[in-house]
Each structure stands twice: as structure tokens, then as C-alpha cells.
Design an enzyme around this catalytic site. Structure first.
Site, PDB file in Angstrom:
ATOM      1  N   ASN A 146      50.673  40.315  36.402  1.00 42.71           N
ATOM      2  CA  ASN A 146      50.027  41.071  35.325  1.00 42.71           C
ATOM      3  C   ASN A 146      50.039  42.538  35.756  1.00 42.71           C
ATOM      4  O   ASN A 146      49.263  42.937  36.611  1.00 42.71           O
ATOM      5  CB  ASN A 146      48.587  40.548  35.151  1.00 42.71           C
ATOM      6  CG  ASN A 146      47.781  41.399  34.190  1.00 42.71           C
ATOM      7  OD1 ASN A 146      48.317  42.248  33.485  1.00 42.71           O
ATOM      8  ND2 ASN A 146      46.471  41.168  34.162  1.00 42.71           N
ATOM      9  N   LYS A 196      49.228  45.118  34.134  1.00 43.45           N
ATOM     10  CA  LYS A 196      48.158  45.947  33.533  1.00 43.45           C
ATOM     11  C   LYS A 196      48.768  47.267  33.022  1.00 43.45           C
ATOM     12  O   LYS A 196      49.906  47.256  32.552  1.00 43.45           O
ATOM     13  CB  LYS A 196      47.024  46.152  34.543  1.00 43.45           C
ATOM     14  CG  LYS A 196      46.527  44.809  35.094  1.00 43.45           C
ATOM     15  CD  LYS A 196      45.262  44.887  35.881  1.00 43.45           C
ATOM     16  CE  LYS A 196      44.910  43.499  36.384  1.00 43.45           C
ATOM     17  NZ  LYS A 196      43.645  43.445  37.109  1.00 43.45           N
ATOM     18  N   HIS A 215      41.821  38.218  29.099  1.00 43.25           N
ATOM     19  CA  HIS A 215      41.604  38.736  30.461  1.00 43.25           C
ATOM     20  C   HIS A 215      40.220  39.377  30.528  1.00 43.25           C
ATOM     21  O   HIS A 215      39.756  39.983  29.556  1.00 43.25           O
ATOM     22  CB  HIS A 215      42.701  39.748  30.796  1.00 43.25           C
ATOM     23  CG  HIS A 215      42.687  40.151  32.231  1.00 43.25           C
ATOM     24  ND1 HIS A 215      41.812  41.090  32.715  1.00 43.25           N
ATOM     25  CD2 HIS A 215      43.411  39.713  33.290  1.00 43.25           C
ATOM     26  CE1 HIS A 215      42.002  41.217  34.019  1.00 43.25           C
ATOM     27  NE2 HIS A 215      42.970  40.386  34.400  1.00 43.25           N
ATOM     28  N   GLU A 241      39.213  42.033  31.787  1.00 44.96           N
ATOM     29  CA  GLU A 241      39.177  43.471  31.468  1.00 44.96           C
ATOM     30  C   GLU A 241      39.124  43.667  29.959  1.00 44.96           C
ATOM     31  O   GLU A 241      38.477  44.591  29.469  1.00 44.96           O
ATOM     32  CB  GLU A 241      40.386  44.181  32.098  1.00 44.96           C
ATOM     33  CG  GLU A 241      40.197  44.336  33.602  1.00 44.96           C
ATOM     34  CD  GLU A 241      41.476  44.387  34.412  1.00 44.96           C
ATOM     35  OE1 GLU A 241      42.557  44.601  33.843  1.00 44.96           O
ATOM     36  OE2 GLU A 241      41.374  44.204  35.645  1.00 44.96           O
ATOM     37  N   GLU A 252      39.917  33.212  36.724  1.00 45.04           N
ATOM     38  CA  GLU A 252      39.848  34.506  37.409  1.00 45.04           C
ATOM     39  C   GLU A 252      38.392  34.924  37.557  1.00 45.04           C
ATOM     40  O   GLU A 252      37.817  35.505  36.628  1.00 45.04           O
ATOM     41  CB  GLU A 252      40.593  35.562  36.591  1.00 45.04           C
ATOM     42  CG  GLU A 252      42.068  35.276  36.419  1.00 45.04           C
ATOM     43  CD  GLU A 252      42.862  36.570  36.251  1.00 45.04           C
ATOM     44  OE1 GLU A 252      43.791  36.765  37.020  1.00 45.04           O
ATOM     45  OE2 GLU A 252      42.521  37.374  35.377  1.00 45.04           O
ATOM     46  N   GLY A 257      40.783  42.720  41.670  1.00 49.62           N
ATOM     47  CA  GLY A 257      40.977  44.089  42.129  1.00 49.62           C
ATOM     48  C   GLY A 257      39.988  44.529  43.199  1.00 49.62           C
ATOM     49  O   GLY A 257      39.905  45.699  43.538  1.00 49.62           O
ATOM     50  N   SER A 315      42.678  38.998  43.435  1.00 47.64           N
ATOM     51  CA  SER A 315      43.083  39.431  44.779  1.00 47.64           C
ATOM     52  C   SER A 315      43.993  38.426  45.493  1.00 47.64           C
ATOM     53  O   SER A 315      43.850  38.209  46.696  1.00 47.64           O
ATOM     54  CB  SER A 315      41.849  39.763  45.629  1.00 47.64           C
ATOM     55  OG  SER A 315      41.123  40.831  45.043  1.00 47.64           O
TER      56      SER A 315
HETATM   57  P1  PGA Z   1      44.238  41.421  41.156  1.00 46.20           P
HETATM   58  O1  PGA Z   1      44.182  41.188  39.558  1.00 46.20           O
HETATM   59  O2  PGA Z   1      45.300  40.512  41.686  1.00 46.20           O
HETATM   60  O3  PGA Z   1      44.580  42.885  41.309  1.00 46.20           O
HETATM   61  O4  PGA Z   1      42.888  41.089  41.678  1.00 46.20           O
HETATM   62  C1  PGA Z   1      44.288  39.904  39.019  1.00 46.20           C
HETATM   63  C2  PGA Z   1      44.199  39.954  37.515  1.00 46.20           C
HETATM   64  O5  PGA Z   1      43.431  40.774  36.982  1.00 46.20           O
HETATM   65  O6  PGA Z   1      44.877  39.188  36.806  1.00 46.20           O
END
Ligand code: PGA
Length: 255
Positions: free
Chosen positions: A10, A12, A96, A98, A170, A176, A216
Site C-alpha cells: 500500500n 499510500k 483503511h 487512515e 491492521e 507506521g 509495521s
Molecule cells: P505500515 O502500514 O506497514 O507502514 O505500518 C501498513 C498499512 O497502513 O497498510
């Protein structure tokens, strides 16, 4: 039942066009001899066409990061599943955290998106997960169940969900942040999700659905996570943006 692992990047809101194309070229080179893992990238909308071209005949799957549930209409700033399909997307990340937290998306809206994606033949990658506050309050399973019930309402009503549907657990506190759920913590929730599918749909479907872990995921923790019985892949943010780390992730079986 054997479920084929899926490693999905992903991206982003990252990478310019040149970076996107070189990343895909590097991934394509390294998966030509890797038939037993599905690999997907989800670039920003503006890079989809260039990435599709760069993918060429390689087996990399192309996904988008969001869509509107309507096919067309007066929805300024939105993009429909049909438009994404037209430029070659076969998968779409939906719900997601976010999008839920920063852009006010609700499970009700996500349910409409899931339904619309499936009607078009696009595979939804539905994200669910609890916040740190909810985990510390002992509400993890309740939150996951509520999100499943509301985001899969249409499927649940018909007791029918395509086996290709992908779910992604997630935990918000792990995205992140460098904090990964331990393999045991992740497995516990993945098992809960699979049981929920079994109880609300059927056991065959529960065995077919792939459940990804996200939060992560890095080359140094992927193998352990992937060794858990109900973890079928990873949805990767940060570590999907560099070819060396993403290639190591998709070749986790060799570690
Ligand atoms: P990350 O993000 O691997 O940077 O923690 C995962 C995601 O948001 O799908």
C-alpha cells in the site's frame, strides 16, 4: 486448506512517477521465478496507468487505495470502481484506518463500496482493526466484530461472499509506528475473524478467505508472522516503498 500467500504494498500518498515505475520494474524482475506467492501493489491513482504499463506481462497484481460506490455521477473529487477497472485495477483496498480516521469513512459506506467492487468483479481488500485505546480497554474482539458486521452487511444478509475477498487485520496502533503486533497477538485476531466467517457464512468459505496482517511488517518480522496458521499474507505500507525491503518481503519463504 492451502491458501496462497498474498503480499500487498500500500503505497499510500507516496512516490513520483519515475520512482513508481522503477519500483515496479525491480519487483517484476524478482518475482518471475516465484509462482507460489501473489504480489500486489496499490499506487496512488495518478500512477496507476504508468504502473500498469510497467507491470506488462509480469504477474504483479494492481490495486487502488479507495473508490466510490456509485458507478458515475455528481461526486466531485471521487473515482468509481468502474473507472479503476477500466485502467486495469483488479483489487481495491477499502476501509483503511487512515480513511476511517482522517476522512470520516464509516463501515456503512465501506459496505456499499465492498458491494459495488464485487458487483464489478473487483476483489476488495477490506481493512479492519482496533485502536490502542480499544485494545487497552479489552475491546479488541468487540470492535473487530462490529466492523465485520457493518462492513460486510450486504454479504452477511445474503450469506454469500466471494471466496476471493481479502480481509486485512491492521491494528491501528501498529500502523507506521514500528510497533508490530506479536505473531501471537495477530494470530489470535485472525483466528477470531476466520471463526466469525465460519459462523456467519460457512466453514468452506472461512478456509478459503485470505486474511492479511498489516502494521509495521518488515523483512525482519515477516517470516514469524507468516508462520502463524491464520495469517495468509501482509498489507505493507512503509516497507513496500523500497525495492530491497519489498523484495525481501515477497521472498519471505527463503529466509
Ligand atoms: P505500515 O502500514 O506497514 O507502514 O505500518 C501498513 C498499512 O497502513 O497498510
Amino acid at each position: 486448506m492451502e491458501r496462497k500467500p498474498l503480499i500487498a504494498g500500500n503505497w499510500k500518498m507516496n512516490l513520483d512517477l519515475d520512482e513508481a515505475v522503477s519500483l515496479v520494474n525491480a519487483i517484476a524482475d524478482s518475482i518471475s521465478d516465484l509462482p507460489e506467492v501473489d504480489v500486489l501493489v496499490a499506487p496512488p491513482f495518478t500512477a496507476l496507468t504508468a504502473v500498469k504499463q510497467a507491470i506488462g506481462n509480469s504477474k504483479i497484481l494492481l490495486g487502488a487505495q479507495n473508490m466510490h460506490w456509485e458507478m458515475s455521477g455528481a461526486f466531485t473529487g471521487e473515482i468509481s470502481g468502474r473507472m479503476l477497472q477500466e485502467i486495469g485495477c483488479t483489487h481495491i483496498i477499502l476501509g483503511h484506518s487512515e480513511r476511517r480516521m482522517l476522512f470520516g469513512e464509516t463501515s456503512e459506506g465501506i459496505d456499499l463500496k465492498v458491494k459495488s467492487a464485487v458487483a464489478l468483479g473487483i476483489v476488495p481488500i477490506l481493512c479492519i482493526g482496533e485502536t490502542l485505546e480499544q485494545r487497552e480497554a479489552g475491546q479488541t474482539f468487540e470492535v473487530i466484530e462490529d466492523q465485520l458486521v457493518a462492513s460486510l452487511k450486504n454479504f452477511k444478509a445474503e450469506r454469500d461472499m466471494p471466496p476471493s475477498t481479502v480481509l486485512a487485520y491492521e491494528p491501528v496502533w501498529a500502523i507506521g509506528t514500528g510497533l508490530t503486533a506479536t505473531p501471537e497477538q495477530a494470530q489470535e485476531v485472525h483466528y477470531f475473524i476466520r471463526k466469525w466467517i465460519e459462523n456467519n457464512f460457512d466453514s468452506k468459505l472461512a478456509q478459503q478467505i485470505r486474511i492479511l496482517y498489516g502494521g509495521s511488517v518488515k523483512p525482519d518480522n515477516v517470516k514469524e508472522l507468516m508462520s502463524e496458521a491464520d495469517i495468509d499474507g501482509a498489507l505493507v505500507g512503509g516497507a513496500s516503498l523500497k525495492s530491497d525491503s519489498f523484495v525481501r518481503l515477497i521472498r519471505f519463504q527463503e529466509m
